[in-house]
Each structure stands twice: as C-alpha cells, then as structure tokens.
Design a protein around this motif. Structure first.
Motif, PDB file in Angstrom:
ATOM      1  N   ASP A   1       9.330   9.585   7.323  1.00  0.00           N
ATOM      2  CA  ASP A   1       8.366   9.517   6.216  1.00  0.00           C
ATOM      3  C   ASP A   1       8.851   8.661   5.053  1.00  0.00           C
ATOM      4  O   ASP A   1       8.053   8.028   4.374  1.00  0.00           O
ATOM      5  N   GLY A   2      10.142   8.693   4.810  1.00  0.00           N
ATOM      6  CA  GLY A   2      10.669   7.975   3.653  1.00  0.00           C
ATOM      7  C   GLY A   2      10.992   6.530   3.949  1.00  0.00           C
ATOM      8  O   GLY A   2      10.485   5.619   3.287  1.00  0.00           O
TER       9      GLY A   2
ATOM     10  N   PRO B   1       8.009   3.646   6.561  1.00  0.00           N
ATOM     11  CA  PRO B   1       7.071   2.643   6.065  1.00  0.00           C
ATOM     12  C   PRO B   1       7.760   1.356   5.603  1.00  0.00           C
ATOM     13  O   PRO B   1       7.210   0.270   5.755  1.00  0.00           O
ATOM     14  N   PHE B   2       8.964   1.479   5.041  1.00  0.00           N
ATOM     15  CA  PHE B   2       9.688   0.278   4.588  1.00  0.00           C
ATOM     16  C   PHE B   2      10.195  -0.537   5.777  1.00  0.00           C
ATOM     17  O   PHE B   2      10.161  -1.759   5.759  1.00  0.00           O
TER      18      PHE B   2
ATOM     19  N   TRP C   1       7.483  -2.577   7.126  1.00  0.00           N
ATOM     20  CA  TRP C   1       6.747  -3.386   6.137  1.00  0.00           C
ATOM     21  C   TRP C   1       7.025  -4.867   6.401  1.00  0.00           C
ATOM     22  O   TRP C   1       8.179  -5.296   6.397  1.00  0.00           O
TER      23      TRP C   1
ATOM     24  N   ASN D   1       6.139   3.469  -1.006  1.00  0.00           N
ATOM     25  CA  ASN D   1       6.114   4.260   0.227  1.00  0.00           C
ATOM     26  C   ASN D   1       4.724   4.854   0.458  1.00  0.00           C
ATOM     27  O   ASN D   1       4.160   4.754   1.553  1.00  0.00           O
TER      28      ASN D   1
ATOM     29  N   TRP E   1       1.894   3.854  -0.811  1.00  0.00           N
ATOM     30  CA  TRP E   1       0.932   2.773  -0.591  1.00  0.00           C
ATOM     31  C   TRP E   1       1.012   2.279   0.855  1.00  0.00           C
ATOM     32  O   TRP E   1      -0.012   2.094   1.533  1.00  0.00           O
ATOM     33  N   LEU E   2       2.227   2.102   1.341  1.00  0.00           N
ATOM     34  CA  LEU E   2       2.409   1.622   2.713  1.00  0.00           C
ATOM     35  C   LEU E   2       1.872   2.631   3.727  1.00  0.00           C
ATOM     36  O   LEU E   2       1.246   2.268   4.719  1.00  0.00           O
ATOM     37  N   ARG E   3       2.121   3.886   3.440  1.00  0.00           N
ATOM     38  CA  ARG E   3       1.645   4.917   4.381  1.00  0.00           C
ATOM     39  C   ARG E   3       0.126   4.962   4.407  1.00  0.00           C
ATOM     40  O   ARG E   3      -0.489   5.131   5.461  1.00  0.00           O
TER      41      ARG E   3
ATOM     42  N   ARG F   1      -1.861   2.497   3.673  1.00  0.00           N
ATOM     43  CA  ARG F   1      -2.334   1.262   4.315  1.00  0.00           C
ATOM     44  C   ARG F   1      -2.220   1.378   5.834  1.00  0.00           C
ATOM     45  O   ARG F   1      -3.122   0.995   6.570  1.00  0.00           O
TER      46      ARG F   1
END
Lengths: 770, 209
Positions: A113-114, A117-118, A121, B183, B185-187, B189
C-alpha cells in the motif's frame, strides 16, 4: 601499545542516529534475504549477504573510525576515508542486490500500500531509468570527484561540518550510481552492452589518475587547511599530500581495473550467452533445491513463544518476581522519602519515580506494551485482601466508567505542580503509601480488578498510551475461540482465574483495559492466546464492538480521558519551561491573585476547557464543512482518540529528557539512601557520573523525531477515520482539515516547548555539583 | 530495477547526519615553553548551545603528542556583552547537558581532559557561552615542572536560529505528508484505470467479440 597509538585506535565515534539507521537496514535486509535465500538461493547466495554487510561495515569504518577523527589533521587519512566511501562500500552494497531483500524485509502491507504505487509510477520509473544510465552515472561521479577536490571546495568542506557531511554524501551517492552499471544489481536491466563497461571503467580510471597525479606531484600544498593544523607522526604537509595521492591512485586504479578485466573476460568467454541471466530482459529465477516456503504462511510474531522471555512471562512466578522487584523498590523509595535526605535529586523518592519509572515505562509502552501493569506492585495488596476474605461486592454501577479516574488524574496533575511532588521526597513517599492503601481497600472489598479498571490513574495512562503499543494480548487462531464452549479466558477455571477486567478475548480489540496480567493466557485450555504484534495505532482506526467497552465512538468518558492525557502531556511539559513558569508566576508576584485558585484555573483551562473548545470546535467545524451525516458525538470521540499518538509522543519526549539527562543518578542515590537509612555504607557518592554521553542537540533531535512520529500517526488515523465517515476524498479532507490544524498547533507547541530552556527541577546535574 | 538508484538517492538524503569530526578550525597554534599548543573550536561559536573546544599539546622539539598534561581552560567574559536570557552574565557552563540548565553559577576555569571527544589525542570540553562578544580564551598546560599558557580571542555570536539546525527533523512532516498525498493520488488513479478497463471489457461491443 604506546599511549599515542592507543589514543588513535580508540578514536571511534558512531552517531547514535546513524547506528540506529544501520541496524534497522541490516535487520530489514536480513529478514528479506532469509526468505529469498530459501526460495531462490541461486540468486541470493550467502556471498550476497556477506557483500552487503561488508559494504555497510566499510561505510561505518569510513565515517565512525579514527579515519574520520583524523581526517581534519591528515590528508592521507581523509583520502582513505574517501576511498572507502567511493570504491569499497558502494560496490559491495550493490553486490548484495539490496532491492529485493529490502522490499521483502519490510512489512508486506507497507510495501503493497505504501511503496507499491511509487514503484509502479511511470514518472519514477522513467526517472530511475534515466538516473541509472551509464552516461549519467559516470558523469555524476566524475563531477563529484573533481568538484569536491578543487582546493576551494575541499578547504570549505574542512571548515564546515555541514559541508563535510554533504561532501561525503555526494561521494557515496554518486559512487552508488557509478557502480550500478558495473555491478548490475539483480534484477536491473543493463543499458549498455557488456563490452562497453570495461571502457566505462577505464575512462573513470583516467580521470582518477589525472587527479591523483596532480595531488602526488604538486610541489606545494594544495589544501591550505592542512597547513595550519598540527603535524602528526613526523609527517610534513607535502609528504602527507603525496601519501594521499598514492593511496587514491594505486588502490583506486586496482579497483577500476580488476572489474574491467573480469568483465572483459566474461565478454570474451564463449559460455557468456548461456550464463547471462538478463539477456531477454526477464529475470531468470532458478528454483532452489529446497522446497519453496510459501511467503504468505508467515504468522505474526508472538512474544510468548520466544524461547526465554515467553516462558518467563507465562509463568505465574515470572509476574510475581517482577512485582516483588517493584515492591522492594517502592519500599526503598518510601523509606528514603520519609527518612532520607529531602534533596529530591539525591533521594530515591526523587530519582526512581520521577526520572526512571516514568521514562522507562513510556519507553516500554512504545517498544512493547503495558508491561508496567503486568509488574504493578499495587496488585499485591489485592491478593492479601482476598486472603482476608473481604471481597465479593460488585463495583457500583454508577461508577462503571472512566469519569472517576479522569477526576483523579486531573487532581494528580494539579497536585504535581502545586505541591512540587518532584521536589518533595516525603510527599512522594506518602503518595505511594496512599496508592497501596487505596488499592488494598478497593480491591479487598470489591470483585475483580475494579481499582485497575475504574480508579487507578496510572492504569488509565497505561491503557490509553498502550493504544499505540506494538504488542497486544489476542487470540492466535480466531477459529479455535469460535469453537470454545468454556470461555475460561473470561470466567477462569479451577486452576486459573479469568480476566479480572472483564475482557473476553474473542471480542477484545486493542489494549484498552488490558493489564497484561496474562491470567487469560494461563486459563485458556487451548493455549490459543498470545502476545501478538500489532500495527501501532491501527486500533484507533477500527471501531468494533469491544468486550466490556462497547464501541469507543460512543464512549465519551474514554474520549475525555484520552483528550485530557493528550493536553496534559503538553501542559505538564510547558509548566516546566522558563517562559511559562515566569508567565505563571507573574500574577502571583503582583499579589493580586492567590496561588491556589490560579493553579486551579491554569489546569482547569489546560486540561478541560482548552481540549473541549479546540477539539470540539474543530471537529464540529469539519463536520459542517464536509456535510457528513455522522453524529457529532461519534466524530468527537473518534477524533479525540486519534490524538493519542501525538500525546504519547509528547509524554515520551518529556520523560525521555529527564531519563537521558539523569540516567546515572540511580546508583549514587542508592548509595546515599542506603547510607542514610544505615542499611549499608557504600562509600561516598560519585555524582560526577551523572554526565550523559550525548549532546543536547542529539536529545533535542530525538524529542522532535518522537513528535514527528506521533503527529504523522495521528494525522494518518484522522485521515482514515475521515475517509470512513465521508464517501469521497474532498469531503474527507474538509472534515479532517480543522482538526488536523489543531493537531499541527499542538505539534508546534511541543516543538516550542522542547526548544525552551528546561530547568532540571528536582534533579542533580553534573554542572551543579562539580 | 532502475528505481534502485532513486531508492538509494532518497536513502542517502535521509541518512542520519554523519558523525562530526573533532577539531573544528584551528583558533590558535603557538609554541610556548616546551610545548606546541593548538586550540580548536568550531568555525562559528554561538551562544546558548554546547561548543566543543579541543586542545592538542605536542612536544616542541619532537612534535610528539603529549597525553599526560594537565590542561585548564580559562574563559574571560567580555565587558560589554549582550546577555542571552537568564543565563547571561553567569559565566560559561561545562558538561554536555547545557540546554536549559540556567540557574547554576559555573566555574570559569575548566579542567579539560582527554577522552571527552572522538579524537582521543585532543583534550576536549563542551562549553555553553551565555553571552555574545569577544571572549578571551586562555589555555594553561602543565606537565611535571613545565608550564605554558596560550591566549586567544573567541568571538561568540547570536545563533542564526536553532530551527535552522533542526530542519532535517522538521522536514519529516511536510515530506511525509507530500509522499502520502502522492501515494493516495496514485492509488486513486490506479483504481480509476482498472475500473475503466473493466468497464470497457464488459461493454457489449467487446462482449460480442
């Protein structure tokens, strides 16, 4: 060994913050490497672990060994330091292929979760891709190497500790980049073909050679800073400079040429095509000879299954032993408090409760759980009362809430300031006697642990603070509890009593009202209860129906308790700092207002009025702005509890200040106490040992980091609560914003308090006694 | 995989501050009697924060470091100094826990010992200067029957602000909040993208394929 050599070799210093960071890094890597070694041992053999640890060791030697201590005096020592930072530590760390072990070593939820997403990206992927391109990597290292070795920059770095650290960070960071295309840490993909890498290394070697040649063959000192320092070990400035140049030149070239040769041989080797693991761009995963362990099978850590500690905690005698130690301590404190010296800083009653017990308790709460209640000596009178056969009455229904405890806590906070409890050993002793008496009377006459649950102010502090503790008493397998018919954890059985605070384990959530007595653990016939690891603060986000407590969102008394403890943390610390103490004393100096009503007004405002106005107001403002339909009372309760991490952090910062600045006070106080009570003469007390081994800046940094962690956890909990109350992000933000503003204001207040001069009230400091 | 570079850059940015080397800058270096005495201080000396003062004593002839000398530091306050809060005018404080220990009268002659700092060849002590101005620093070295004294001026100035020194700790909050916002925002999206793809997959046009 000569004294000089001994002095040189003992000139080590490892920054505690750096040491802590490295230990965490090693533990995370080890955890991840262990799993990966089992699953894909071909990719993660033992040598990768050794390389990673070796790289970190080289980093430590560079920045904590005598090399660092002498880098300002000897250019040669400085160059060895740079050599380790640039040519030893980075390639070794990269050879450890740290990405996957570090990701696997972190908590899975955090990675998913943390970080997840990065990691996916596209912006970061493209940036990372560009950054690890050999052209960028090589250029970064060359610019860093040449730029920092310009005489002006080098001298500037020597004169400014901050720039010196920046220089080292630049060397280390750019070297990590430089070695990236060479080592190609798994599972990276190469940008350039293999044949280009030896050329890349040779180009870097040329730059290094030119630089070292200038250093070695210069007929004058290049760095003026070394002309002014004392010369050591018979060296001259020039001979030292020549040695420095040679150190960077010869071993540096070896470091560049050896991998260049190896890679060239690899390229020319006919077996290369078969060995190349990343030819297709897809990492090759070779199954291990051992059976793969399913990654999802890991269970939460249970302290009760730990080899020695687990057995100790489970045994009834273990708890009795802890209680006996604290009982003896309390008796010593009472005796010295009543009959010993009334100088608080040299009396056991001034040192043990107000320096050690508070500080250690809060540390244990943050790193483990409510172990003070487990070892509480005030519970021993309960056993005595039961043997007298006085018990059996039920606690009055009207008092089955936290309101009585809140009133007692407020009374304690007020009395602490008004009567200077920290500075009055006799009063402290009477307070402890009173505590024993109250515990005996209440628990002797009433059933269960009524004193702990409804009265004990210390217990309430522990309960609330333990909401952010990482351990909780919980069922190991919920399915086992579902089939249990006896419910011994609550009711007890012939051999063991059940939970005396009426917590039924299957419906117990969090640490509220749990004294860690472990009676339930001993009573459970299925051995299904453990001290399990939990995510700190997660319990503040959920709002289930809890055994014996109901929903916390409907318990105004618990919310009020939490809110008072949060604001008391700030008020208690603020009352100690000079500006607030002066402000408080001003009306008293005018003579217009008597002391007693004024202190009552101060604490009434700080502990009751201010929390209600600030938190009540901001929560209601958020509710109006976001237009959520959640009842105001529920929001108030939940957002009040969400501040607990911040309040606990403030308590911790405050108590740790006292503990760490006076950690050596116990033994001299014990010596003096034993002497005063004519128990045993241990000789003259040596108060000089009170000097702590770290700087005030380090302590201040630790305090601020604690507040940072507390604020961030509070904000996160607040955000999650807001998201549960509002369907979309925008109204959730509107709901959160005013409350978050109040939390930030509290944080800023905490920072301001920590920055103020704090008089060592009731404590004996080195400087005073020298 | 290329992200590892970024990961390490971020890691480097957040690496705790490296250990500070002893010494600072050379404030005075003089040959007195049989000794060569060097005094080290930080490049800028501020009030109200511990300042590390180091002294290296060497044999005048051999340049060997002298480790068994008795070193004393005498700090003389300037006459017209701007006092800082309560602790002004009471002489400097020694030891490590200076913050806030404001109500004590401190000795102005300080015995400086080895082993207090990282570099064990130096005689070190920490001093908190309560007032600004040009302080006089006198170092007295005694060994057997030999004795020597070195004087130097030490300008003490008002700190530029303690918050400036603490920026790495204070920056944690905005950085963490910014990362959390990205984080989230990315989730969101990512969730939207998946929802759109699922909707497209279940649309009648695709279903007929």
């Amino acid at each position: 060994m000569s004294p000089t050599a001994q002095a040189v070799l003992t000139s080590w210093s490892l920054d505690p913050k750096l040491a802590f960071g490295l230990i965490i890094l090693v533990l995370v890597y080890l955890r991840g490497w262990r799993v990966l070694h089992r699953v894909i041992s071909v990719r993660f053999p033992v040598w990768r672990l050794v390389a990673f640890l070796g790289g970190l060791a080289a980093l430590c030697i560079a920045i904590a060994s005598p090399l660092d201590a002498f880098s300002g005096l000897l250019l040669s020592a400085h160059m060895v330091q740079h050599f380790l930072l640039m040519f030893v530590a980075p390639p070794l760390i990269l050879l450890g292929a740290p990405l996957l072990p570090l990701l696997r070593g972190l908590p899975r939820g955090f990675v998913h979760d943390g970080l997840g997403p990065f990691l996916t990206w596209s912006v970061l992927r493209r940036s990372g891709n560009a950054l690890t391109h050999p052209a960028v990597c090589g250029l970064a290292m060359v610019v860093s190497l040449c730029g920092w070795h310009l005489p002006a920059a080098f001298d500037l770095a020597l004169r400014s500790p901050g720039l010196h650290k920046l220089e080292h960070a630049c060397f280390f960071g750019t070297s990590l980049l430089f070695w990236w295309p060479v080592v190609r840490p798994f599972p990276s993909r190469p940008h350039w073909p293999l044949w280009a890498i030896p050329l890349y290394l040779l180009a870097a070697d040329v730059v290094n050679t030119v630089l070292c040649a200038i250093l070695t063959f210069s007929d004058r000192p290049l760095y003026s800073a070394y002309e002014t320092v004392p010369r050591l070990f018979g060296t001259t400035v020039l001979s030292d400079q020549v040695a420095a140049g040679v150190i960077m030149w010869i071993p540096g070239s070896v470091i560049f040429l050896v991998p260049a040769t190896i890679l060239a041989i690899q390229y020319l080797s006919p077996a290369r095509a078969l060995l190349s693991p990343v030819r297709s761009g897809i990492p090759l995963v070779v199954p291990s000879r051992r059976p793969a362990v399913p990654l999802a099978a890991s269970r939460r850590f249970d302290l009760l299954t730990a080899p020695i500690l687990g057995r100790f905690f489970r045994a009834r005698l273990g708890r009795r032993a802890m209680q006996a130690v604290l009982l003896l301590t309390a008796l010593g404190v009472i005796a010295d408090g009543l009959f010993g010296s009334q100088v608080s800083g040299t009396n056991l009653a001034g040192v043990f409760p107000w320096i050690y017990w508070r500080g250690l308790t809060v540390v244990v709460l943050l790193v483990a759980g409510n172990f003070f209640c487990m070892a509480c000596p005030f519970m021993l009178p309960r056993e005595l009362g039961r043997r007298l056969g006085l018990g059996g009455r039920a606690w009055p229904r009207a008092l089955r809430s936290k309101w009585l405890a809140i009133a007692l806590l407020a009374l304690f906070f007020w009395a602490y300031e008004t009567f200077d409890l920290w500075n009055r050993p006799a009063l402290t002793a009477w307070l402890i006697i009173g505590y024993f008496f109250a515990a005996f009377v209440l628990d002797a006459f009433f059933r269960g642990a009524s004193f702990c649950k409804y009265v004990c102010p210390i217990g309430q502090f522990q309960f609330v603070s333990s909401l952010v503790s990482p351990l909780e008493v919980k069922a190991r397998e919920p399915a086992v509890c579902a089939n249990c018919k006896t419910h011994d954890c609550l009711r007890g059985n012939d051999q063991n009593r059940g939970c005396e605070t009426d917590l039924y384990i299957p419906r117990k959530a969090g640490n509220l009202d749990c004294t860690f007595c472990l009676d339930c653990v001993r009573a459970c016939p299925h051995d299904n209860i453990g001290l399990l690891v939990t995510t700190p603060g997660a319990d503040l986000i959920r709002d289930p129906v809890r055994s014996s407590l109901g929903r916390l969102s409907r318990r105004v008394d618990i919310a009020a308790l939490a809110l008072m403890l949060v604001f008391a943390a700030f008020a208690g610390a603020a009352a100690m700092v000079d500006p607030v103490a002066e402000w408080k004393n001003q009306p008293l100096q005018w003579g217009a207002i008597p002391a007693l009503p004024f202190t009552i007004f101060f604490f009434f405002t700080a502990l009751l009025l201010l929390p209600v106005i600030v938190i009540g107001g901001t929560t209601l403002l958020g509710r109006v702005a976001s237009r959520v339909t959640t009842p105001a009372r529920e929001l108030l309760c939940r957002f009040s509890l969400a501040l607990v991490p911040l309040g606990t952090a403030m308590w911790a910062g405050h108590f740790l200040f006292h503990l760490l600045t006076s950690y050596g006070a116990a033994w001299p106080a014990l010596e003096q106490g034993a002497d005063h009570l004519s128990i045993y003469s241990l000789g003259d007390s040596n108060w000089i040992i009170l000097s702590p081994g770290f700087s005030a800046t380090t302590l201040l940094g630790l305090q601020i980091l604690l507040l940072d962690a507390g604020l961030l956890l509070s904000l996160y909990v607040g955000w999650r609560i807001a998201r549960r109350c509002a369907l979309h992000a925008r109204p959730a933000l509107a709901l959160l914003a005013p409350w978050a503003g109040a939390a930030l204001a509290l944080y800023a207040t905490g920072i301001w308090i920590f920055l103020q001069p704090m008089p060592m009230r009731g404590m004996v400091m080195t400087a005073m006694l020298r | 995989m290329k992200r590892l570079g970024l990961f390490f850059l971020v890691a480097v940015a957040f690496v705790p501050r490296l250990a500070q080397a002893d010494g600072g800058i050379v404030r005075a270096r003089e040959t007195r009697g049989p000794f060569l005495i060097t005094i080290f201080t930080p490049s800028e000396v501020f009030t109200a924060a511990p300042v590390e003062i180091g002294v290296m004593v060497q044999d005048r002839e051999t340049k060997q470091v002298v480790l068994d000398a008795l070193v004393k530091l005498n700090l003389i306050q300037p006459n017209e100094s701007k006092k800082q809060g309560e602790i002004g005018g009471r002489g400097p404080m020694t030891g490590h826990t200076m913050r806030g220990d404001s109500k004590t009268h401190q000795p102005s002659i300080i015995l400086v010992t080895r082993g207090q700092g990282t570099n064990k060849l130096l005689y070190n002590t920490n001093v908190v200067f309560p007032a600004t101005g040009d302080w006089s620093l006198r170092v007295s070295v005694r060994r057997h029957h030999d004795e020597a004294t070195v004087n130097c001026a030490l300008p003490v100035v008002i700190p530029t602000g303690r918050l400036v020194d603490l920026w790495p700790y204070l920056a944690v909050i905005p950085v963490a909040i910014a990362l959390f916002a990205i984080n989230q925002w990315l989730r969101r999206r990512s969730a939207n993208t998946i929802a759109i793809q699922s909707a497209q997959m279940s649309s009648p046009a695709i279903a007929t394929l």
